[in-house]
Motif scaffolding. Structure first.
Motif, PDB file in Angstrom:
ATOM      1  N   ILE A 131       0.864  -1.182   0.000  1.00  0.00           N
ATOM      2  CA  ILE A 131       0.000   0.000   0.000  1.00  0.00           C
ATOM      3  C   ILE A 131       0.901   1.233   0.000  1.00  0.00           C
ATOM      4  N   PRO A 132       0.727   2.152  -0.946  1.00  0.00           N
ATOM      5  CA  PRO A 132       1.587   3.351  -0.980  1.00  0.00           C
ATOM      6  C   PRO A 132       1.502   4.146   0.328  1.00  0.00           C
ATOM      7  N   ASP A 133       2.607   4.758   0.690  1.00  0.00           N
ATOM      8  CA  ASP A 133       2.676   5.511   1.942  1.00  0.00           C
ATOM      9  C   ASP A 133       1.623   6.617   2.000  1.00  0.00           C
ATOM     10  N   ALA A 134       1.356   7.257   0.870  1.00  0.00           N
ATOM     11  CA  ALA A 134       0.379   8.345   0.869  1.00  0.00           C
ATOM     12  C   ALA A 134      -1.003   7.844   1.249  1.00  0.00           C
ATOM     13  N   ILE A 135      -1.349   6.634   0.805  1.00  0.00           N
ATOM     14  CA  ILE A 135      -2.657   6.074   1.165  1.00  0.00           C
ATOM     15  C   ILE A 135      -2.678   5.661   2.624  1.00  0.00           C
ATOM     16  N   VAL A 136      -1.592   5.070   3.100  1.00  0.00           N
ATOM     17  CA  VAL A 136      -1.525   4.714   4.528  1.00  0.00           C
ATOM     18  C   VAL A 136      -1.727   5.964   5.380  1.00  0.00           C
ATOM     19  N   GLN A 137      -1.112   7.058   4.978  1.00  0.00           N
ATOM     20  CA  GLN A 137      -1.252   8.307   5.729  1.00  0.00           C
ATOM     21  C   GLN A 137      -2.700   8.795   5.715  1.00  0.00           C
ATOM     22  N   ARG A 138      -3.383   8.662   4.583  1.00  0.00           N
ATOM     23  CA  ARG A 138      -4.789   9.073   4.519  1.00  0.00           C
ATOM     24  C   ARG A 138      -5.650   8.216   5.433  1.00  0.00           C
ATOM     25  N   ALA A 147     -10.536   2.676   4.298  1.00  0.00           N
ATOM     26  CA  ALA A 147      -9.886   1.610   3.539  1.00  0.00           C
ATOM     27  C   ALA A 147     -10.802   1.103   2.427  1.00  0.00           C
ATOM     28  N   ARG A 148     -12.081   0.947   2.746  1.00  0.00           N
ATOM     29  CA  ARG A 148     -13.027   0.493   1.710  1.00  0.00           C
ATOM     30  C   ARG A 148     -13.086   1.498   0.566  1.00  0.00           C
ATOM     31  N   ALA A 149     -13.100   2.779   0.896  1.00  0.00           N
ATOM     32  CA  ALA A 149     -13.157   3.811  -0.140  1.00  0.00           C
ATOM     33  C   ALA A 149     -11.900   3.798  -1.007  1.00  0.00           C
ATOM     34  N   GLU A 150     -10.773   3.356  -0.439  1.00  0.00           N
ATOM     35  CA  GLU A 150      -9.510   3.308  -1.176  1.00  0.00           C
ATOM     36  C   GLU A 150      -9.328   1.994  -1.933  1.00  0.00           C
ATOM     37  N   GLY A 151     -10.306   1.086  -1.814  1.00  0.00           N
ATOM     38  CA  GLY A 151     -10.173  -0.207  -2.470  1.00  0.00           C
ATOM     39  C   GLY A 151      -9.242  -1.156  -1.753  1.00  0.00           C
ATOM     40  N   ILE A 152      -9.120  -0.982  -0.443  1.00  0.00           N
ATOM     41  CA  ILE A 152      -8.224  -1.795   0.369  1.00  0.00           C
ATOM     42  C   ILE A 152      -9.050  -2.634   1.337  1.00  0.00           C
ATOM     43  N   GLY A 153      -8.738  -3.923   1.397  1.00  0.00           N
ATOM     44  CA  GLY A 153      -9.417  -4.805   2.334  1.00  0.00           C
ATOM     45  C   GLY A 153      -8.798  -4.711   3.719  1.00  0.00           C
ATOM     46  N   MET A 154      -9.619  -4.995   4.723  1.00  0.00           N
ATOM     47  CA  MET A 154      -9.126  -4.937   6.099  1.00  0.00           C
ATOM     48  C   MET A 154      -9.749  -6.062   6.906  1.00  0.00           C
ATOM     49  N   GLY A 155      -8.959  -6.658   7.770  1.00  0.00           N
ATOM     50  CA  GLY A 155      -9.443  -7.695   8.673  1.00  0.00           C
ATOM     51  C   GLY A 155      -9.064  -7.373  10.100  1.00  0.00           C
ATOM     52  N   LEU A 214      -4.243  -5.182   6.552  1.00  0.00           N
ATOM     53  CA  LEU A 214      -4.698  -4.392   5.412  1.00  0.00           C
ATOM     54  C   LEU A 214      -3.934  -4.753   4.159  1.00  0.00           C
ATOM     55  N   GLY A 215      -4.652  -4.754   3.042  1.00  0.00           N
ATOM     56  CA  GLY A 215      -4.024  -5.012   1.760  1.00  0.00           C
ATOM     57  C   GLY A 215      -5.038  -4.951   0.632  1.00  0.00           C
ATOM     58  N   TYR A 216      -4.530  -4.866  -0.572  1.00  0.00           N
ATOM     59  CA  TYR A 216      -5.427  -4.872  -1.728  1.00  0.00           C
ATOM     60  C   TYR A 216      -6.043  -6.257  -1.900  1.00  0.00           C
ATOM     61  N   VAL A 217      -7.246  -6.288  -2.458  1.00  0.00           N
ATOM     62  CA  VAL A 217      -7.947  -7.541  -2.737  1.00  0.00           C
ATOM     63  C   VAL A 217      -8.568  -7.435  -4.129  1.00  0.00           C
ATOM     64  N   ASP A 218      -8.716  -8.582  -4.780  1.00  0.00           N
ATOM     65  CA  ASP A 218      -9.350  -8.600  -6.102  1.00  0.00           C
ATOM     66  C   ASP A 218     -10.873  -8.506  -5.992  1.00  0.00           C
ATOM     67  N   GLU A 219     -11.422  -9.182  -4.975  1.00  0.00           N
ATOM     68  CA  GLU A 219     -12.877  -9.255  -4.817  1.00  0.00           C
ATOM     69  C   GLU A 219     -13.234  -9.248  -3.340  1.00  0.00           C
ATOM     70  N   LEU A 220     -14.450  -8.819  -3.071  1.00  0.00           N
ATOM     71  CA  LEU A 220     -15.014  -8.898  -1.724  1.00  0.00           C
ATOM     72  C   LEU A 220     -16.312  -9.696  -1.787  1.00  0.00           C
ATOM     73  N   TYR A 221     -16.619 -10.391  -0.705  1.00  0.00           N
ATOM     74  CA  TYR A 221     -17.894 -11.099  -0.644  1.00  0.00           C
ATOM     75  C   TYR A 221     -19.050 -10.103  -0.704  1.00  0.00           C
ATOM     76  N   GLU A 222     -20.143 -10.508  -1.369  1.00  0.00           N
ATOM     77  CA  GLU A 222     -21.319  -9.637  -1.429  1.00  0.00           C
ATOM     78  C   GLU A 222     -21.966  -9.491  -0.064  1.00  0.00           C
ATOM     79  N   LYS A 223     -21.836 -10.518   0.766  1.00  0.00           N
ATOM     80  CA  LYS A 223     -22.314 -10.486   2.146  1.00  0.00           C
ATOM     81  C   LYS A 223     -21.125 -10.808   3.050  1.00  0.00           C
ATOM     82  N   PRO A 224     -21.236 -10.558   4.357  1.00  0.00           N
ATOM     83  CA  PRO A 224     -20.144 -10.928   5.256  1.00  0.00           C
ATOM     84  C   PRO A 224     -19.752 -12.397   5.076  1.00  0.00           C
TER      85      PRO A 224
END
Length: 226
Positions: free
Chosen positions: A40-47, A154-162, A190-200
């Motif tokens: 994840i680029p540093d600028a995004i981590v900072q945001r 993170a969701r707005a940036e397209g980054i997954g989080m657990g 945190l990290g990029y993901v290709d897809e997210l589940y439609e439900k939890p």
């Protein structure tokens, strides 16, 4: 004497901005093992951290700190502590659920390129804190608000989080040199993901289902039984 107002307009967002907020809320997911190795680029981590730091806090106490963990060797040590606790956790469930529990992949610590440990310094504002005089847990609740802000950003940036919660506090404090007086509130992957589940994911995999909102809302007083 003319004074400059410190107030800003409080009207609703535009339709597009409002819809974006609700989209982030409704499509946020707890990611367990789908992380890509791309950093994840540093600028995004900072945001993301700035979003967390702008969370509401009772008495404006801002009790949080954020420990950033990128090194693979550090994350491997943390994963070993998690695995030890997770092996204990399996036995706590009824035998009928143990196989389903084992089928849930909980490899985020190893796979995600970034981890963040969010802590709460309960002594930061002294013994008497505005808004915490009669509810001493408000600093912990405030720190959870920071976690939620970070998650939605993170969701707005397209980054997954657990959110990893299966560990012994003493183990993680020792690994991260956290003082005893500091509370660990969340360990996040945190990290990029290709897809997210439609439900939890836990709903998709049959662990639990979302409760009906109408069963959780009461009028004027408690109506949920003794």
């Amino acid at each position: 004497m003319h004074t400059t107002s410190m107030l800003a307009p409080a009207g609703p967002f535009s339709d597009a901005d409002r819809d974006a907020v609700y989209k982030a809320i409704h499509t946020r997911r707890d990611v367990r093992d789908q992380f890509l190795p791309r950093p994840i680029p540093d600028a995004i981590v900072q945001r993301l951290l700035d979003a967390a730091h702008h969370a509401p806090s009772v008495g404006f106490m801002q009790p949080w700190n954020f420990i950033i963990i990128r090194a693979q060797a550090e994350r491997e040590r943390i994963w070993k502590a998690f695995k030890s606790a997770n092996d204990e956790a399996v036995a706590m469930f009824p035998e009928a659920r143990q196989s389903k529990y084992k089928s849930l992949k909980l490899e985020g610590i190893r796979k995600a390129p970034l981890s963040i440990c969010v802590t709460c310094d309960r002594s930061r504002n002294g013994d008497v804190v505005l808004g915490r005089t009669h509810n001493p847990a408000m600093d912990l609740y405030s720190t959870v608000c920071a976690v939620q802000n970070l998650w939605l950003a993170a969701r707005a940036e397209g980054i997954g989080m657990g959110w990893v919660s299966i560990f012994r506090d003493a183990d993680l404090k020792a690994l991260l040199a956290i003082p005893e007086r500091i509370e660990i509130v969340a360990f996040l992957c945190l990290g990029y993901v290709d897809e997210l589940y439609e439900k939890p994911e836990l709903e998709v995999k049959g662990w639990n289902t979302r409760l009906a909102l109408e069963d959780l809302v009461f009028e004027d007083r408690w109506q949920g039984g003794d």
